[in-house]
Every structure is written in C-alpha cells, then in structure tokens.
Design a protein around this motif. Structure first.
Motif, PDB file in Angstrom:
ATOM      1  N   LYS A   7     -51.409 -50.852 -32.022  1.00 30.00           N
ATOM      2  CA  LYS A   7     -51.764 -49.829 -32.401  1.00 30.00           C
ATOM      3  C   LYS A   7     -51.899 -49.726 -33.933  1.00 30.00           C
ATOM      4  CE  LYS A   7     -51.812 -47.584 -28.501  1.00 30.00           C
ATOM      5  NZ  LYS A   7     -53.039 -46.907 -27.734  1.00 30.00           N
ATOM      6  N   HIS A  38     -59.711 -45.738 -29.540  1.00 27.16           N
ATOM      7  CA  HIS A  38     -58.607 -45.795 -28.679  1.00 27.16           C
ATOM      8  C   HIS A  38     -59.389 -45.415 -27.163  1.00 27.16           C
ATOM      9  CE1 HIS A  38     -54.695 -43.588 -27.317  1.00 27.16           C
ATOM     10  NE2 HIS A  38     -54.835 -44.774 -26.869  1.00 27.16           N
ATOM     11  N   SER A  70     -53.490 -40.689 -24.930  1.00 25.21           N
ATOM     12  CA  SER A  70     -52.378 -41.364 -24.096  1.00 25.21           C
ATOM     13  C   SER A  70     -52.077 -40.491 -22.982  1.00 25.21           C
ATOM     14  CB  SER A  70     -50.976 -41.443 -24.989  1.00 25.21           C
ATOM     15  OG  SER A  70     -51.547 -42.132 -26.215  1.00 25.21           O
ATOM     16  N   LYS A  84     -56.823 -43.580 -19.126  1.00 27.89           N
ATOM     17  CA  LYS A  84     -57.574 -44.797 -19.605  1.00 27.89           C
ATOM     18  C   LYS A  84     -57.440 -45.794 -18.556  1.00 27.89           C
ATOM     19  CE  LYS A  84     -56.375 -45.028 -23.816  1.00 27.89           C
ATOM     20  NZ  LYS A  84     -55.599 -43.715 -23.871  1.00 27.89           N
ATOM     21  N   ASP A 103     -57.626 -50.021 -23.268  1.00 25.59           N
ATOM     22  CA  ASP A 103     -56.908 -49.317 -24.419  1.00 25.59           C
ATOM     23  C   ASP A 103     -57.540 -49.125 -25.655  1.00 25.59           C
ATOM     24  OD1 ASP A 103     -54.625 -47.275 -24.885  1.00 25.59           O
ATOM     25  OD2 ASP A 103     -53.955 -49.096 -26.352  1.00 25.59           O
TER      26      ASP A 103
HETATM   27 MN    MN Z   1     -53.123 -46.046 -25.811  1.00 23.49          MN
END
Ligand code: MN
Ligand code: GTP
Ligand code: MN
Length: 581
Positions: A207, A227, A249, A253, A278
């Motif tokens: 991230k 993302h 989140s 995904k 991701d």
């Molecule tokens: Mn993620």
C-alpha cells in the motif's frame, strides 16, 4: 562503485547510525536465506509450524493483538504544502514528521538485526516496474516481502543500474499503538513506518509504495497506480480481454480476480485468468491503449470467508508454501477460519483454546500470504514486461440500494465521474435502516498519495487524441431486498455480468441509455440456470430516478470538498446528469 550503489550504501549506513542495529543483513532472496529466517522465527516464536503432511512449508504468525489492521488515523502524507496532500489525507509538515520519526528510530534496532530488502514492483525486466528498498528489523516482514515482491539480488542489480528507488524504513519498535506512525514523503520518494508489524503498515512495497508513493509518482510520469484487480476473460473463440476493477477493501477484488465461471460457461469454453488481485499500474501504450501490470508477485488475501464455494482457486493455492497471519488452527495443525466447510478450530488467532463464546477463531482481518504462481488461474501474461491491454475498467462498492447490478459509462469523462463518486455502505442494520454512504473515490480513499481533486484531473488527462481507452462500468453485487438478503448470487455468477460488459466492448450486446449510464435489459443478461425470479432481475436493472437525484446532490457536495482542485469538467458532467434526472 556506481554512484547509485554509493547512494544506497550511504542511506543504509545513515539508517544504521540512527537505529544502532547489532548486525546488518543484505537480503538476496535465496531459498537458503529464507530457510535460515524461518528457523530463526520458529525459535523466537514469530512463526508456528503447521501440519507438514497437509500443509508443507506453511506457517502461522500471531501478531500482537493490538496490531491487526491498517491504521488510517496514524497514516500521513507529508508534502510541503498541505493542499497537495488534500482533504482526503492526514497531513504533517515533512520537517516535523522527520523530527518525530527520528526520535522514534533513535537506537530502536539495538539488539536486533537490520535487514536490507531490495525489491522490484512488477516483472523484473519490465519498463513499467519500479524498485524500492525496505530496511526493516522484522524477519516476518522479510519473509512476506519475498512472497509479495520480486525481492533480492535481481532487484538490487536493477536498482544499481537505474539509481532511482523508493526508500522505505520500517521498525516494529515496541508494537505500541501509542508509538505508531506510517509516514509518506512523496516528494522524497520515501516511506517511514514505526510501531506496527501488520501487512499494510509494514510490507512497505504494497500500500505504501505501490499505491501511495506510486500514485504520486504516476501523476508526474503520466500513468496511474490503482487499487484494482486485473483479470483476463477468455471467450469460447479464444480471445482474451483484460479487465481491471476497483472495489474498496473487503468488497470482493480477490474473489473476482480468481472467479470460476458457472458450469454452463465452462462447458462453452469460457476461461478466467488471474493477473492480480489488489494493485494495478496502468500506462498508455504506443497504440493508444492502456497497458496494465500487477506490481505484486503474491497475494495477501483476507482468509475468513474463503472456501471451496466462494473461491476454490484460492483454496487450491493455500495448501503449501504459505504464511497465515492471525487465523485459527485445528488440533492437528491445519489453518482454520470462519467460512471453512470442514475442520474444527482448536486454538484461536491469539493462541488461546477456541471458545465460540469468546469470539471467532480467526481474526476477521486474518490473511494469507502466498506466491501468485501457486494460483491455478494465474496466467503467464502476468509476467509480460509490456503488461496486458485493458478492454474495460470496473468500479464497484457495497450499495444495498440504488446502484443497479451494472451500468456502462457513456464515455471516459462520465466514467471518471462514476469512479470519483464511488461509495460503499456500512453494513446495513438488520432493521433495514439505510446504511451510511461513505465516498471512496476509485476505492483509493485510504491510498491516494495526493489531493483527490488533482487525482480526478489526472484521470481525465488520459482522454486525448489517439487514445483508445477502456470502457468504464459500474457494478454492484451487493443489492439487498426488504429482508436484507443479497438479491444477486454473486461470486462465479458475476461472469454473466462480465459477459455483457465484454460484448458491449465488442459491439455485440444491447443497452438502454439513461441519464446515469447505459443499462442492460433483463433479456440482455444470460441468467440460464440461475433460478433468479423475473421481478428481482427487473429490480436489479431499474433506474430509481428519485434516488439518483438525491445521489447527484450528494455527489455535488462531495466534489466541492476539493474546492478549485476539482476539475470543472467533472462538475459540469455531474450538473448535466442532475438536470436530465
Ligand atoms: Mn486492498
Ligand atoms: P482487500 O484485499 O482488503 O483490498 O479486499 P478485497 O476487495 O480483495 O476483498 P475480498 O475479495 O477479500 O472480499 C471478500 C468479501 O466480499 C467477503 O465478505 C465476500 O463474501 C464478499 N464478496 C465477494 N464477492 C462477492 C459477491 O459477488 N457477492 C457478495 N454478496 N459478496 C461477495
Ligand atoms: Mn484482496
């Protein structure tokens, strides 16, 4: 010695001076090195060995109970001007942030080994890839970085050749939530993280680098760091279209990236190929199309809910060479989490005897770390240095009401508005109270390294002469009926919606124009064998005009949050739709 190597060496030396480690280890990424680290972690309790018969080379890590998730309130973007970080980020003055971090780092590695971890985000020979070096005092971080990135000697060689790399400094410190910060210095291409050993806070390639720093870097270099999952859909004619999808989140995904098509589709010859689950880096190619790479080499996926029924591909890759973090464990040493269809937990994620009354066996954010190469649907195209050309981009979130199953944006500008307006609801209360809509533009609210207003403008800038941009869609797998039940079966059956999208791309499917986008008619979707009643399908594909009018008002207010950084084009697009409603 090259000047690049000198700058890397100088930085490592200055960090060692500050943090005072007992030893410095440069990681080469070899099997032997990994074996030594695993041995060390088994000895110090960082890892527990799982059942060698059922799960060879699998380990369980139990984190500190107060260190189990990303910490958005302790995550900062430190730009010279606060407006450059934007209202979408926490901001701190870079000089002040450095003072605070230096004080935390002073002597923090005494008695520990400092690991220098060179890594490459993306295929090692891809011009689209970018490198970084993470310095850390956590062997668990090293072991995870080895799975999640191209880590070691090859990455170091590329860094020495290229010179430019992202500097990441990480120390678990005391794992004290009151002495914890995740700082980003996009103008310096550097990251400083202290006090957490958890994934998103500690595996700095993910991230911190591949989204926050990379999104900033991408803006200056003319690409996008998003993302998004990347998936290839192969039709019965053998043509593969690649699709990228941004969901917040815990909105599916990893599931969509590893989708297994329904039986009828498989018989007809449809196949789904996983590229990434991701993060997606997209660059315009010479032919005007957008090319995407997955900068990661592994999956750091949510464990609970992963089962043979929801994600058989994930289950198949998790029975060897994997690290489990904060899952439960059975009496014979197999990992266990809620949603599994077999086995019984003996110990919970904190290592206590499992007691249903105390709480779940696995922490709700427990994760697996596994090499992408172990996924049965992983495609060799994911290693292509040129990336894969995108045919479609999908935005989606959890919306119990309003947003139809699928919508097609009219054009790029409209699609950017759809992405910017993305929202996800807090889980709807059982009483049926309307969930709280939280905007999460392009699912990047926690991850954009700069002002969202500038980010929207950057997205719009890709629409230029010669560009052959992907079609943009919005999906919502999460519509609920009056009883709070999901109306759409989801998971593998999302294939039916993907088919419609791809047929829109190739001009083979029908759509109805509405002010908020183009919708399929119920007959345009293949619902054979679904057992979905006509009224439900109708409802999933109906435009709620009054609801959308209110939504457009709310989107208007949201766009104002970024003041004059919000592009006029976007405001005008919103106003036009509002007027048509
Ligand atoms: Mn993620
Ligand atoms: P991060 O890895 O945290 O970025 O999240 P992610 O987007 O990969 O989330 P993930 O795939 O782990 O999301 C899992 C959650 O979404 C679980 O609660 C699933 O049950 C749910 N989910 C995924 N796909 C579907 C679907 O098609 N329909 C429904 N109803 N739920 C779904
Ligand atoms: Mn995921």
């Amino acid at each position: 010695m090259s000047s690049q190597l000198a700058s890397l060496n100088d930085w490592v030396a200055s960090v060692a001076q500050l943090t005072q480690p007992d030893a410095i280890h440069w990681c080469d990424g070899s099997d032997a090195e990994n074996a030594r680290l695993v041995e060390l972690m088994l000895a110090n309790g960082d890892l527990v060995k799982l059942n060698e018969q059922t799960h060879p080379n699998c380990y369980l890590h139990r984190s500190s109970p107060s260190d189990v998730a990303r910490v958005e309130h302790l995550t900062f973007v430190c730009t010279r001007h606060p407006a450059d970080a934007g209202p979408n980020n926490n901001w701190m003055d870079p000089a002040e942030a450095h003072r605070e971090m230096d004080a935390l780092y002073a002597g923090c590695m005494r008695g520990r080994t400092m690991y220098v971890v060179p890594y490459c985000m993306g295929p090692i020979d891809s011009p689209l890839s970018r490198c970084g070096v993470e310095i850390t005092d956590s062997p668990y971080v090293v072991a995870n970085m080895r799975i999640m990135t191209r880590m070691g000697a090859a990455a170091q060689a590329r860094i020495e050749r290229e010179g430019s790399f992202v500097k990441g400094l990480h120390s678990i410190g005391e794992l004290d939530p009151n002495r914890r910060f995740i700082m980003h210095f996009p103008e310096e291409l550097s990251i400083q993280s202290y006090g957490s050993g958890y994934g998103g806070n500690a595996l700095l390639g993910k991230k911190c680098h591949a989204l926050r720093i990379a999104s900033y870097q991408a803006r200056t270099e003319g690409w996008l760091a998003e993302h998004m999952l990347i998936v290839g859909i192969e039709n019965p004619q053998g043509e593969t279209h690649y699709v990228a999808a941004a969901f917040p989140s815990a909105c599916g995904k990893t599931n969509l990236a590893m989708l297994i098509p329904p039986e009828g589709y498989r018989r007809a010859g449809w196949k789904v190929w996983t590229v990434g689950d991701d993060i997606c880096w997209m660059h315009p190619g010479a032919d005007g199309r957008l090319y995407a790479i997955n900068p990661e080499a592994g999956f750091f996926g949510v464990a609970p809910g992963t089962s043979e029924k929801t994600n058989a591909n994930a289950m198949a890759m998790l029975d060897h060479d994997a690290i489990f973090t904060n899952t439960g464990v059975t009496a014979d040493g197999q990992p266990w989490w809620e949603g599994m269809t077999s086995g019984t937990p003996a110990k919970d994620w904190q290592g206590r005897d499992y007691d249903k009354a105390v709480g779940p066996a696995a922490h709700p954010n427990s994760r697996f770390t596994v090499s992408a190469k172990q996924c049965p649907s992983y495609t060799a195209k994911a290693e292509d240095p040129q990336g894969v050309p995108l045919s479609a981009i999908i935005f989606g979130g959890r919306r119990a009401s309003l947003v139809p199953l699928v919508l097609e944006a009219r054009d790029w500008t409209h699609g950017v508005l759809v992405g910017a307006s993305m929202a996800s609801e807090t889980t709807a209360a059982a009483t049926g109270a309307v969930g709280v809509v939280r905007r999460d533009s392009m699912a990047m609210k926690p991850f954009a390294g700069y002002n969202f207003g500038d980010y929207f403008a950057h997205w719009l800038s890709f629409d230029k002469p010669g560009a052959k941009l992907p079609k943009i869609f919005q999906v919502n797998w999460f519509r609920k009926d009056a009883d709070g039940k999901f109306m759409w079966p989801g998971f593998g059956d999302n294939m039916r919606v993907l088919e419609w999208m791809l047929k829109r791309v190739t001009g083979q499917a029908h759509a109805v124009e509405t002010p908020v986008g183009n919708l399929p008619l119920p007959a345009d979707l293949d619902t054979e064998g679904l057992g979905l009643d006509a009224a439900t399908l109708e409802q999933l594909l109906t435009l709620d005009r009054a609801g959308w009018k209110a939504e457009m008002e709310s989107i208007g207010e949201y766009l104002e949050e970024f003041g004059d950084r919000t592009p006029e084009v976007l405001k005008a697009e919103r106003a036009r739709i509002a007027a048509q409603l």
